[in-house]
Structures are given as structure tokens and as C-alpha cells.
Design an enzyme around this catalytic site. Structure first.
Site, PDB file in Angstrom:
ATOM      1  N   ASP A  54      51.631  76.740  52.056  1.00 11.47           N
ATOM      2  CA  ASP A  54      52.933  76.953  51.415  1.00 11.47           C
ATOM      3  C   ASP A  54      52.914  78.342  50.782  1.00 11.47           C
ATOM      4  OD1 ASP A  54      55.417  76.561  50.233  1.00 11.47           O
ATOM      5  OD2 ASP A  54      54.707  75.119  48.729  1.00 11.47           O
ATOM      6  N   CYS A  90      60.674  66.490  53.167  1.00 15.79           N
ATOM      7  CA  CYS A  90      60.109  66.149  51.859  1.00 15.79           C
ATOM      8  C   CYS A  90      61.200  66.066  50.789  1.00 15.79           C
ATOM      9  CB  CYS A  90      59.075  67.194  51.457  1.00 15.79           C
ATOM     10  SG  CYS A  90      58.046  66.614  50.093  1.00 15.79           S
TER      11      CYS A  90
HETATM   12  O1  LIG Z   1      59.844  69.605  46.530  1.00 13.94           O
HETATM   13  C1  LIG Z   1      59.450  69.657  45.349  1.00 13.94           C
HETATM   14  O2  LIG Z   1      60.213  69.477  44.398  1.00 13.94           O
HETATM   15  C2  LIG Z   1      58.012  69.957  45.065  1.00 13.94           C
HETATM   16  C3  LIG Z   1      57.568  69.839  43.766  1.00 13.94           C
HETATM   17  C4  LIG Z   1      56.256  70.100  43.448  1.00 13.94           C
HETATM   18  C5  LIG Z   1      55.374  70.489  44.438  1.00 13.94           C
HETATM   19  C6  LIG Z   1      55.805  70.616  45.755  1.00 13.94           C
HETATM   20  C7  LIG Z   1      57.119  70.357  46.096  1.00 13.94           C
HETATM   21  N1  LIG Z   1      57.582  70.457  47.405  1.00 13.94           N
HETATM   22  C8  LIG Z   1      56.808  70.939  48.496  1.00 13.94           C
HETATM   23  O3  LIG Z   1      56.885  72.349  48.542  1.00 13.94           O
HETATM   24  C9  LIG Z   1      56.838  72.812  49.867  1.00 13.94           C
HETATM   25  C10 LIG Z   1      57.876  73.875  50.135  1.00 13.94           C
HETATM   26  O4  LIG Z   1      59.147  73.441  49.869  1.00 13.94           O
HETATM   27  P1  LIG Z   1      60.451  74.285  50.299  1.00 13.94           P
HETATM   28  O5  LIG Z   1      60.801  73.827  51.688  1.00 13.94           O
HETATM   29  O6  LIG Z   1      60.105  75.729  50.224  1.00 13.94           O
HETATM   30  O7  LIG Z   1      61.486  73.900  49.316  1.00 13.94           O
HETATM   31  C11 LIG Z   1      56.974  71.594  50.762  1.00 13.94           C
HETATM   32  O8  LIG Z   1      55.686  71.357  51.292  1.00 13.94           O
HETATM   33  C12 LIG Z   1      57.336  70.470  49.842  1.00 13.94           C
HETATM   34  O9  LIG Z   1      56.653  69.309  50.244  1.00 13.94           O
END
Ligand SMILES: O=C(O)c1ccccc1N[C@@H]1O[C@H](COP(=O)(O)O)[C@@H](O)[C@H]1O
Length: 229
Positions: free
Chosen positions: A130, A8
Site C-alpha cells: 500500500d 475493502c
Molecule cells: O479503509 C480503511 O478505512 C482503512 C483503515 C485503516 C487501515 C487500512 C484501511 N484500508 C486499506 O487501505 C488500503 C488502501 O485503500 P485505498 O483504496 O487507497 O482507499 C486498502 O488495502 C484497504 O484495505
């Protein structure tokens, strides 16, 4: 059955190519101005076009209004819309109807009670679990924080659910072994700085998932149910 991998917050052609070449199943584009991974619609359109059927395209939105949804569908032609805000079950159902696209709803998990919300979101095509964001933080996700995976023990989760939150190349195999997640999602764990994806870390993450799927892997702890797809 191999766990599916979503990378992502891709924001450059090079890192998108790295994710596709390494075999990502889904690639995510973030449209949320407070995020260091935010893409405007023109940039998102260019990157989405470069996917060319090699992976599912996901657009990540936070409490989108109808205009943002229309722009997302028009620019990205997403295979999946990821909703990472406070969207109610009714709004999730409405977004599915309005866009005609499958929707993945993200739920923040901090304690066992948060898992009760899983049942409320039957309208979503998929659920993503998450970590809960820090209180007062700017980002509802993408914070590099993991939640306590043992909370999932004994919880019935819908087919195709996805695990995220603080996953890294060094932790994802353990996460898969313990949770039996059918899919994983990573953003900050494959970055060298907020919003700066690293091709080597992306490849290492996907390799770790595939290695964790190898026959003979010892699924310890929570592993009790077969992995759904
Ligand atoms: O990635 C981003 O900036 C974000 C912004 C707003 C909402 C979600 C976002 N990312 C998502 O968050 C989870 C966890 O991310 P991490 O691997 O802990 O950094 C993941 O599902 C991203 O898609």
C-alpha cells in the site's frame, strides 16, 4: 489467470451484495474506530454471515490486541486477517498461531528501501503493498493514495501478493499491466464520499480488472514476471 479482487471497507448489506454480485473474490470488513468504514462486531457479524461462501471474508485490524483478535475471529470467522498497523514479524507469527487463521500483512511503500521489509515478513501468508500514509494522518490505509509502482521493478515478491493504494476503476488496468500484481485491493476508489461505497463504482472496478486480464492485453513497462496466484 485473472487477478483477484478485494473490495475493502464494506459496511452495508447493499454494497456487500453489489461486490458479491459483481464477482469480488474477497470482501473486507474494517474494525478500526478512526476509520469512516469502521464496523462494530455486531454489524460485522451480520455482514460476514451474508457472504455465505461467495467470497473470502477478510477482517482488517490495526495493531490488534489478543482480545480484538478473539472478537474478530468469533464475529467474522475470517478467511484472512489483514494487519494494517505496525505489527512486527514476530507479532504476525504470533497472530497466526493464536488465531489459526491466515494473515495478510500490509506494508507501506514510499521509497525503494521500504521494499527491504518484504523479506522480513516470511511468516505472513500474504503481503499487501500500500502507499505510505501521510505523516500525522489518522488512517494507516484507506487514504486513496497510490505509490510509485516503478519501485517494484526488479523486486521479487511472494506468491499471492496484493497491490493497493489509490486504485480506481480508471487506473486499475494500468496498475495491473505495469505491476503484474496477482491481486488488487480497493477501498476509497469505489466510494462517493469517505466510507460511502458506490455499487456502480464497485462493478466498474471489477469489470476493469477482468478487462485488463483479457488475452491480448499489452503489459507495458514493468511487466516482466508471470503473475503469481
Ligand atoms: O479503509 C480503511 O478505512 C482503512 C483503515 C485503516 C487501515 C487500512 C484501511 N484500508 C486499506 O487501505 C488500503 C488502501 O485503500 P485505498 O483504496 O487507497 O482507499 C486498502 O488495502 C484497504 O484495505
Amino acid at each position: 489467470m485473472s487477478a483477484r479482487v478485494k473490495i475493502c471497507g464494506l459496511s452495508t448489506g447493499d454494497t456487500l451484495a453489489a461486490a458479491l454480485d459483481a464477482g469480488a473474490d474477497l470482501v473486507g470488513f474494517v474494525h478500526f474506530p478512526k476509520s469512516p468504514r469502521h464496523l462494530g462486531w455486531a454489524e460485522a457479524r451480520v455482514l460476514a454471515a451474508a457472504v455465505r461462501g461467495r467470497a473470502e471474508r477478510v477482517v482488517l485490524l490495526v495493531d490488534p490486541d489478543d482480545a480484538a483478535l478473539a472478537a474478530a475471529v468469533e464475529s467474522v470467522a475470517p478467511d484472512l486477517i489483514q494487519l494494517h498497523g505496525r505489527e512486527s514479524p514476530e507479532r504476525v507469527a504470533a497472530i497466526r498461531r493464536l488465531t489459526g487463521r491466515p494473515v495478510m500483512k500490509a506494508l507501506g511503500i514510499g521509497e525503494a528501501a521500504d521494499l527491504a521489509r518484504v523479506a522480513d515478513y516470511a511468516a505472513a501468508d500474504r503481503l499487501l503493498l500500500d502507499a505510505k500514509p501521510p505523516r500525522g494522518g489518522d488512517l494507516p490505509g484507506g487514504n486513496g493514495l497510490a505509490f510509485d509502482w516503478s519501485l517494484l521493478s526488479g523486486t521479487a515478491l511472494p506468491r499471492g501478493w496484493m497491490l493497493s493504494g489509490g486504485l480506481r476503476p480508471s487506473t486499475v488496468a494500468e496498475a495491473l499491466a505495469r505491476t503484474r500484481a496477482p491481486a488488487v485491493d480497493v477501498s476509497s476508489g469505489v466510494e462517493t464520499a469517505p466510507g460511502v461505497k458506490d455499487p456502480g463504482l464497485i462493478a466498474a472496478f471489477i469489470r476493469a480488472v477482468r478487462a485488463g486480464d483479457a488475452p491480448g492485453d499489452v503489459a507495458a513497462g514493468l511487466a516482466s514476471a508471470p503473475r503469481g496466484v
